[in-house]
Design a protein around this motif. Structure first.
Motif, PDB file in Angstrom:
ATOM      1  N   PRO A   1       8.000 -40.577  14.112  1.00 53.48           N
ATOM      2  CA  PRO A   1       8.534 -39.215  14.214  1.00 53.48           C
ATOM      3  C   PRO A   1       8.039 -38.316  13.081  1.00 53.48           C
ATOM      4  O   PRO A   1       7.507 -38.793  12.080  1.00 53.48           O
ATOM      5  N   LEU A   2       8.233 -37.030  13.268  1.00 57.40           N
ATOM      6  CA  LEU A   2       7.856 -36.057  12.244  1.00 57.40           C
ATOM      7  C   LEU A   2       9.016 -35.733  11.316  1.00 57.40           C
ATOM      8  O   LEU A   2       8.826 -35.094  10.288  1.00 57.40           O
ATOM      9  N   THR A   3      10.210 -36.162  11.685  1.00 57.30           N
ATOM     10  CA  THR A   3      11.401 -35.884  10.892  1.00 57.30           C
ATOM     11  C   THR A   3      12.466 -36.934  11.200  1.00 57.30           C
ATOM     12  O   THR A   3      12.255 -37.787  12.052  1.00 57.30           O
ATOM     13  N   SER A   4      13.567 -36.860  10.481  1.00 58.09           N
ATOM     14  CA  SER A   4      14.676 -37.792  10.686  1.00 58.09           C
ATOM     15  C   SER A   4      15.973 -37.115  10.244  1.00 58.09           C
ATOM     16  O   SER A   4      15.924 -36.103   9.535  1.00 58.09           O
ATOM     17  N   PRO A   5      17.116 -37.656  10.618  1.00 61.74           N
ATOM     18  CA  PRO A   5      18.378 -37.057  10.159  1.00 61.74           C
ATOM     19  C   PRO A   5      18.493 -36.957   8.622  1.00 61.74           C
ATOM     20  O   PRO A   5      18.930 -35.911   8.114  1.00 61.74           O
ATOM     21  N   PRO A   6      18.091 -37.991   7.862  1.00 62.81           N
ATOM     22  CA  PRO A   6      18.145 -37.819   6.396  1.00 62.81           C
ATOM     23  C   PRO A   6      17.211 -36.703   5.896  1.00 62.81           C
ATOM     24  O   PRO A   6      17.555 -35.974   4.967  1.00 62.81           O
ATOM     25  N   ALA A   7      16.048 -36.552   6.520  1.00 65.06           N
ATOM     26  CA  ALA A   7      15.127 -35.474   6.128  1.00 65.06           C
ATOM     27  C   ALA A   7      15.718 -34.115   6.486  1.00 65.06           C
ATOM     28  O   ALA A   7      15.572 -33.146   5.730  1.00 65.06           O
ATOM     29  N   ASP A   8      16.390 -34.033   7.629  1.00 62.74           N
ATOM     30  CA  ASP A   8      17.055 -32.786   8.019  1.00 62.74           C
ATOM     31  C   ASP A   8      18.118 -32.418   6.987  1.00 62.74           C
ATOM     32  O   ASP A   8      18.231 -31.259   6.577  1.00 62.74           O
ATOM     33  N   ALA A   9      18.905 -33.407   6.569  1.00 67.21           N
ATOM     34  CA  ALA A   9      19.967 -33.163   5.582  1.00 67.21           C
ATOM     35  C   ALA A   9      19.390 -32.744   4.238  1.00 67.21           C
ATOM     36  O   ALA A   9      19.913 -31.840   3.574  1.00 67.21           O
ATOM     37  N   MET A  10      18.286 -33.385   3.838  1.00 61.92           N
ATOM     38  CA  MET A  10      17.644 -33.033   2.568  1.00 61.92           C
ATOM     39  C   MET A  10      17.137 -31.594   2.613  1.00 61.92           C
ATOM     40  O   MET A  10      17.347 -30.821   1.667  1.00 61.92           O
ATOM     41  N   ALA A  11      16.492 -31.220   3.711  1.00 63.52           N
ATOM     42  CA  ALA A  11      15.964 -29.860   3.836  1.00 63.52           C
ATOM     43  C   ALA A  11      17.092 -28.836   3.799  1.00 63.52           C
ATOM     44  O   ALA A  11      16.984 -27.795   3.140  1.00 63.52           O
ATOM     45  N   LYS A  12      18.176 -29.139   4.487  1.00 60.77           N
ATOM     46  CA  LYS A  12      19.321 -28.226   4.505  1.00 60.77           C
ATOM     47  C   LYS A  12      19.912 -28.061   3.103  1.00 60.77           C
ATOM     48  O   LYS A  12      20.233 -26.948   2.679  1.00 60.77           O
ATOM     49  N   ALA A  13      20.039 -29.170   2.370  1.00 65.29           N
ATOM     50  CA  ALA A  13      20.581 -29.117   1.011  1.00 65.29           C
ATOM     51  C   ALA A  13      19.664 -28.331   0.080  1.00 65.29           C
ATOM     52  O   ALA A  13      20.134 -27.539  -0.750  1.00 65.29           O
ATOM     53  N   LEU A  14      18.357 -28.524   0.199  1.00 69.42           N
ATOM     54  CA  LEU A  14      17.414 -27.801  -0.656  1.00 69.42           C
ATOM     55  C   LEU A  14      17.421 -26.304  -0.350  1.00 69.42           C
ATOM     56  O   LEU A  14      17.344 -25.476  -1.260  1.00 69.42           O
ATOM     57  N   LYS A  15      17.510 -25.963   0.940  1.00 64.47           N
ATOM     58  CA  LYS A  15      17.588 -24.541   1.297  1.00 64.47           C
ATOM     59  C   LYS A  15      18.853 -23.907   0.736  1.00 64.47           C
ATOM     60  O   LYS A  15      18.840 -22.771   0.270  1.00 64.47           O
ATOM     61  N   LYS A  16      19.946 -24.671   0.771  1.00 60.38           N
ATOM     62  CA  LYS A  16      21.208 -24.167   0.228  1.00 60.38           C
ATOM     63  C   LYS A  16      21.101 -23.922  -1.282  1.00 60.38           C
ATOM     64  O   LYS A  16      21.758 -23.040  -1.823  1.00 60.38           O
ATOM     65  N   LEU A  17      20.237 -24.688  -1.947  1.00 58.39           N
ATOM     66  CA  LEU A  17      20.021 -24.530  -3.388  1.00 58.39           C
ATOM     67  C   LEU A  17      19.019 -23.424  -3.715  1.00 58.39           C
ATOM     68  O   LEU A  17      18.723 -23.174  -4.883  1.00 58.39           O
ATOM     69  N   GLY A  18      18.451 -22.797  -2.681  1.00 61.86           N
ATOM     70  CA  GLY A  18      17.553 -21.677  -2.914  1.00 61.86           C
ATOM     71  C   GLY A  18      16.086 -21.935  -2.654  1.00 61.86           C
ATOM     72  O   GLY A  18      15.264 -21.027  -2.821  1.00 61.86           O
ATOM     73  N   PHE A  19      15.711 -23.144  -2.293  1.00 62.63           N
ATOM     74  CA  PHE A  19      14.316 -23.421  -1.968  1.00 62.63           C
ATOM     75  C   PHE A  19      13.997 -22.751  -0.635  1.00 62.63           C
ATOM     76  O   PHE A  19      14.769 -22.852   0.314  1.00 62.63           O
ATOM     77  N   SER A  20      12.855 -22.073  -0.555  1.00 63.46           N
ATOM     78  CA  SER A  20      12.561 -21.334   0.668  1.00 63.46           C
ATOM     79  C   SER A  20      11.506 -22.008   1.538  1.00 63.46           C
ATOM     80  O   SER A  20      11.607 -21.965   2.754  1.00 63.46           O
ATOM     81  N   PHE A  21      10.505 -22.607   0.946  1.00 63.76           N
ATOM     82  CA  PHE A  21       9.441 -23.215   1.743  1.00 63.76           C
ATOM     83  C   PHE A  21       9.666 -24.722   1.834  1.00 63.76           C
ATOM     84  O   PHE A  21       8.931 -25.533   1.270  1.00 63.76           O
ATOM     85  N   VAL A  22      10.710 -25.096   2.531  1.00 62.20           N
ATOM     86  CA  VAL A  22      11.033 -26.502   2.691  1.00 62.20           C
ATOM     87  C   VAL A  22      11.661 -26.685   4.071  1.00 62.20           C
ATOM     88  O   VAL A  22      12.442 -25.862   4.522  1.00 62.20           O
ATOM     89  N   GLY A  23      11.264 -27.744   4.731  1.00 65.87           N
ATOM     90  CA  GLY A  23      11.817 -28.044   6.041  1.00 65.87           C
ATOM     91  C   GLY A  23      11.873 -29.540   6.244  1.00 65.87           C
ATOM     92  O   GLY A  23      11.439 -30.324   5.386  1.00 65.87           O
ATOM     93  N   PRO A  24      12.398 -29.985   7.385  1.00 66.00           N
ATOM     94  CA  PRO A  24      12.554 -31.414   7.629  1.00 66.00           C
ATOM     95  C   PRO A  24      11.238 -32.199   7.619  1.00 66.00           C
ATOM     96  O   PRO A  24      11.193 -33.323   7.134  1.00 66.00           O
ATOM     97  N   THR A  25      10.161 -31.601   8.121  1.00 67.08           N
ATOM     98  CA  THR A  25       8.878 -32.310   8.153  1.00 67.08           C
ATOM     99  C   THR A  25       8.348 -32.529   6.744  1.00 67.08           C
ATOM    100  O   THR A  25       7.852 -33.613   6.413  1.00 67.08           O
TER     101      THR A  25
END
Length: 79
Positions: free
Chosen positions: A17-41
């Motif tokens: 796969p290109l992503t996973s639930p833990p990667a989705d959670a990590m991306a969401k947490a990083l975006k919440k912290l202000g990171f802009s160019f980050v996604g699950p992939t």
């Protein structure tokens, strides 16, 4: 991931796969912290490169070697 590397058992490279639930959670947490160019992939790729997720297809020398290394560790788990 959950305190130990995950050795997946994909049968072919196309199944990886290109992503996973833990990667989705990590991306969401990083975006919440202000990171802009980050996604699950991107997060999934980071997890692969750091050895948190091992996605070599079953039957390849890399998968066999990784399975051997992880079998020596008590805390490792597979899927």
């Amino acid at each position: 991931v959950g305190g130990s590397p995950v050795l997946n058992s994909w049968q072919s490279p196309k199944a990886i796969p290109l992503t996973s639930p833990p990667a989705d959670a990590m991306a969401k947490a990083l975006k919440k912290l202000g990171f802009s160019f980050v996604g699950p992939t991107i997060c999934y790729s980071l997890m692969q490169s750091c050895g948190l997720i091992i996605d070599h297809p079953v039957g390849t020398p890399e998968h066999t070697a990784a399975a051997g290394r992880l079998a020596k560790r008590k805390w490792a788990r597979g899927r």
